[in-house]
Motif scaffolding. Structure first.
Motif, PDB file in Angstrom:
ATOM      1  N   GLY A   9      41.311  36.303  31.982  1.00 44.17           N
ATOM      2  CA  GLY A   9      41.928  35.359  32.906  1.00 44.17           C
ATOM      3  C   GLY A   9      42.098  35.889  34.315  1.00 44.17           C
ATOM      4  O   GLY A   9      42.794  35.290  35.131  1.00 44.17           O
ATOM      5  N   ASN A  10      41.458  37.014  34.644  1.00 51.06           N
ATOM      6  CA  ASN A  10      41.574  37.618  35.972  1.00 51.06           C
ATOM      7  C   ASN A  10      40.382  37.178  36.826  1.00 51.06           C
ATOM      8  O   ASN A  10      39.346  37.838  36.850  1.00 51.06           O
ATOM      9  CB  ASN A  10      41.626  39.143  35.856  1.00 51.06           C
ATOM     10  CG  ASN A  10      41.855  39.819  37.202  1.00 51.06           C
ATOM     11  OD1 ASN A  10      41.971  39.169  38.241  1.00 51.06           O
ATOM     12  ND2 ASN A  10      41.917  41.136  37.184  1.00 51.06           N
ATOM     13  N   VAL A  11      40.547  36.064  37.519  1.00 45.31           N
ATOM     14  CA  VAL A  11      39.442  35.516  38.314  1.00 45.31           C
ATOM     15  C   VAL A  11      39.070  36.449  39.457  1.00 45.31           C
ATOM     16  O   VAL A  11      37.885  36.652  39.756  1.00 45.31           O
ATOM     17  CB  VAL A  11      39.816  34.118  38.860  1.00 45.31           C
ATOM     18  CG1 VAL A  11      38.708  33.583  39.752  1.00 45.31           C
ATOM     19  CG2 VAL A  11      40.081  33.151  37.715  1.00 45.31           C
ATOM     20  N   PHE A  12      40.074  37.043  40.102  1.00 42.14           N
ATOM     21  CA  PHE A  12      39.796  37.937  41.228  1.00 42.14           C
ATOM     22  C   PHE A  12      38.986  39.150  40.775  1.00 42.14           C
ATOM     23  O   PHE A  12      37.956  39.477  41.362  1.00 42.14           O
ATOM     24  CB  PHE A  12      41.100  38.397  41.871  1.00 42.14           C
ATOM     25  CG  PHE A  12      40.893  39.311  43.044  1.00 42.14           C
ATOM     26  CD1 PHE A  12      40.686  38.795  44.309  1.00 42.14           C
ATOM     27  CD2 PHE A  12      40.907  40.686  42.883  1.00 42.14           C
ATOM     28  CE1 PHE A  12      40.486  39.637  45.397  1.00 42.14           C
ATOM     29  CE2 PHE A  12      40.706  41.542  43.948  1.00 42.14           C
ATOM     30  CZ  PHE A  12      40.497  41.011  45.220  1.00 42.14           C
ATOM     31  N   GLY A  13      39.453  39.828  39.724  1.00 41.63           N
ATOM     32  CA  GLY A  13      38.745  40.999  39.221  1.00 41.63           C
ATOM     33  C   GLY A  13      37.355  40.658  38.738  1.00 41.63           C
ATOM     34  O   GLY A  13      36.397  41.400  38.976  1.00 41.63           O
ATOM     35  N   ALA A  14      37.219  39.526  38.055  1.00 40.03           N
ATOM     36  CA  ALA A  14      35.916  39.107  37.545  1.00 40.03           C
ATOM     37  C   ALA A  14      34.950  38.852  38.689  1.00 40.03           C
ATOM     38  O   ALA A  14      33.787  39.272  38.657  1.00 40.03           O
ATOM     39  CB  ALA A  14      36.067  37.844  36.694  1.00 40.03           C
ATOM     40  N   THR A  15      35.431  38.177  39.726  1.00 44.10           N
ATOM     41  CA  THR A  15      34.574  37.867  40.874  1.00 44.10           C
ATOM     42  C   THR A  15      34.172  39.120  41.629  1.00 44.10           C
ATOM     43  O   THR A  15      32.999  39.312  41.975  1.00 44.10           O
ATOM     44  CB  THR A  15      35.302  36.901  41.830  1.00 44.10           C
ATOM     45  OG1 THR A  15      35.673  35.714  41.131  1.00 44.10           O
ATOM     46  CG2 THR A  15      34.411  36.524  43.004  1.00 44.10           C
ATOM     47  N   ALA A  16      35.146  40.012  41.869  1.00 44.05           N
ATOM     48  CA  ALA A  16      34.870  41.226  42.637  1.00 44.05           C
ATOM     49  C   ALA A  16      33.924  42.162  41.888  1.00 44.05           C
ATOM     50  O   ALA A  16      32.905  42.612  42.438  1.00 44.05           O
ATOM     51  CB  ALA A  16      36.183  41.943  42.962  1.00 44.05           C
ATOM     52  N   PHE A  17      34.238  42.467  40.632  1.00 39.61           N
ATOM     53  CA  PHE A  17      33.399  43.402  39.879  1.00 39.61           C
ATOM     54  C   PHE A  17      31.989  42.858  39.675  1.00 39.61           C
ATOM     55  O   PHE A  17      30.996  43.582  39.824  1.00 39.61           O
ATOM     56  CB  PHE A  17      34.032  43.720  38.528  1.00 39.61           C
ATOM     57  CG  PHE A  17      35.232  44.615  38.612  1.00 39.61           C
ATOM     58  CD1 PHE A  17      35.289  45.647  39.526  1.00 39.61           C
ATOM     59  CD2 PHE A  17      36.318  44.432  37.761  1.00 39.61           C
ATOM     60  CE1 PHE A  17      36.395  46.483  39.615  1.00 39.61           C
ATOM     61  CE2 PHE A  17      37.437  45.257  37.834  1.00 39.61           C
ATOM     62  CZ  PHE A  17      37.476  46.282  38.772  1.00 39.61           C
TER      63      PHE A  17
END
Length: 211
Positions: A75-83
């Motif tokens: 559920g971590n959209v920011f981490g998923a997008t960045a990585f």
């Protein structure tokens, strides 16, 4: 607030058995960035960066891409997008350098190739600024990481367009700083409370509820 946000606020984050992939993603990014940045400052008189290709494909690329994929079900959209984005960056950067793809050979002149690389790098500068905006309410460490990474991309793009060596070396210097901030953030993710002798602060930012 949407129904999903209401449920999350009431019940908390959705439970998952997937371990936090943050340390993997950050360490992979940091190590690959550190090596390439040392080449950019001509450490040990190195001017050819191709040794970084293996790191770019498998560490900065594949490992970071997998970290991004694991962030999605957490559920971590920011981490998923960045990585995922920076994993794709390292893979695409490797393609530019791998001789078999002959990317540079497709251009009629070295000048045209350098200008194209500059556009490539400035695009990643823009994306990094977008992610920086998204990180403004997270913590100080990630803000610093993305801020210095944005400067790194900007300087390397200017170097590609101008050909001035000192600007490329400055980009390498900021890249080294960025890598060490990423190492710090990765170690902070690794040192979890209850399993480590100590933890590292990320500089949390107080968040006010926005309805």
């Amino acid at each position: 607030m949407s129904d999903t946000e209401n449920l999350k606020a009431h019940y908390g984050p959705r439970p998952t058995k997937i371990a936090n992939p943050g340390a993997l993603g950050l360490f992979s990014f940091a190590s690959t960035t550190f090596i390439l940045s040392l080449y950019n400052v001509n450490a040990r008189h190195i001017t050819t960066p191709n040794v970084v290709l293996g790191m770019a494909v498998f560490c900065g690329g594949l490992a970071q891409l997998l970290a991004g994929m694991w962030e999605f079900p957490r559920g971590n959209v920011f981490g998923a997008t960045a990585f995922t984005s920076y994993g794709a960056f390292w893979m695409s950067y490797a393609v530019i350098l791998i001789p078999g793809f002959n990317v540079q050979g497709a251009y009629s002149t070295t000048e045209e190739f350098d200008q194209a690389v500059g556009i490539y790098l400035i695009t990643w500068f823009v994306l990094t600024v977008m992610l920086l905006i998204g990180a403004l309410r997270r913590n100080v460490s990630f803000i610093a990481l993305l801020f210095f990474l944005a400067i790194t991309f900007l300087l390397l793009a200017i170097h590609a367009w101008s050909g001035k060596v000192v600007i490329g070396q400055a980009g390498g210097g900021f890249g080294i700083l960025t890598a060490w901030i990423a190492y710090y953030c990765g170690l902070s993710e690794l040192l979890v409370r209850g399993e480590s002798w100590f933890t590292l602060p990320l500089g949390g930012i107080k968040q006010e509820r926005i309805d």
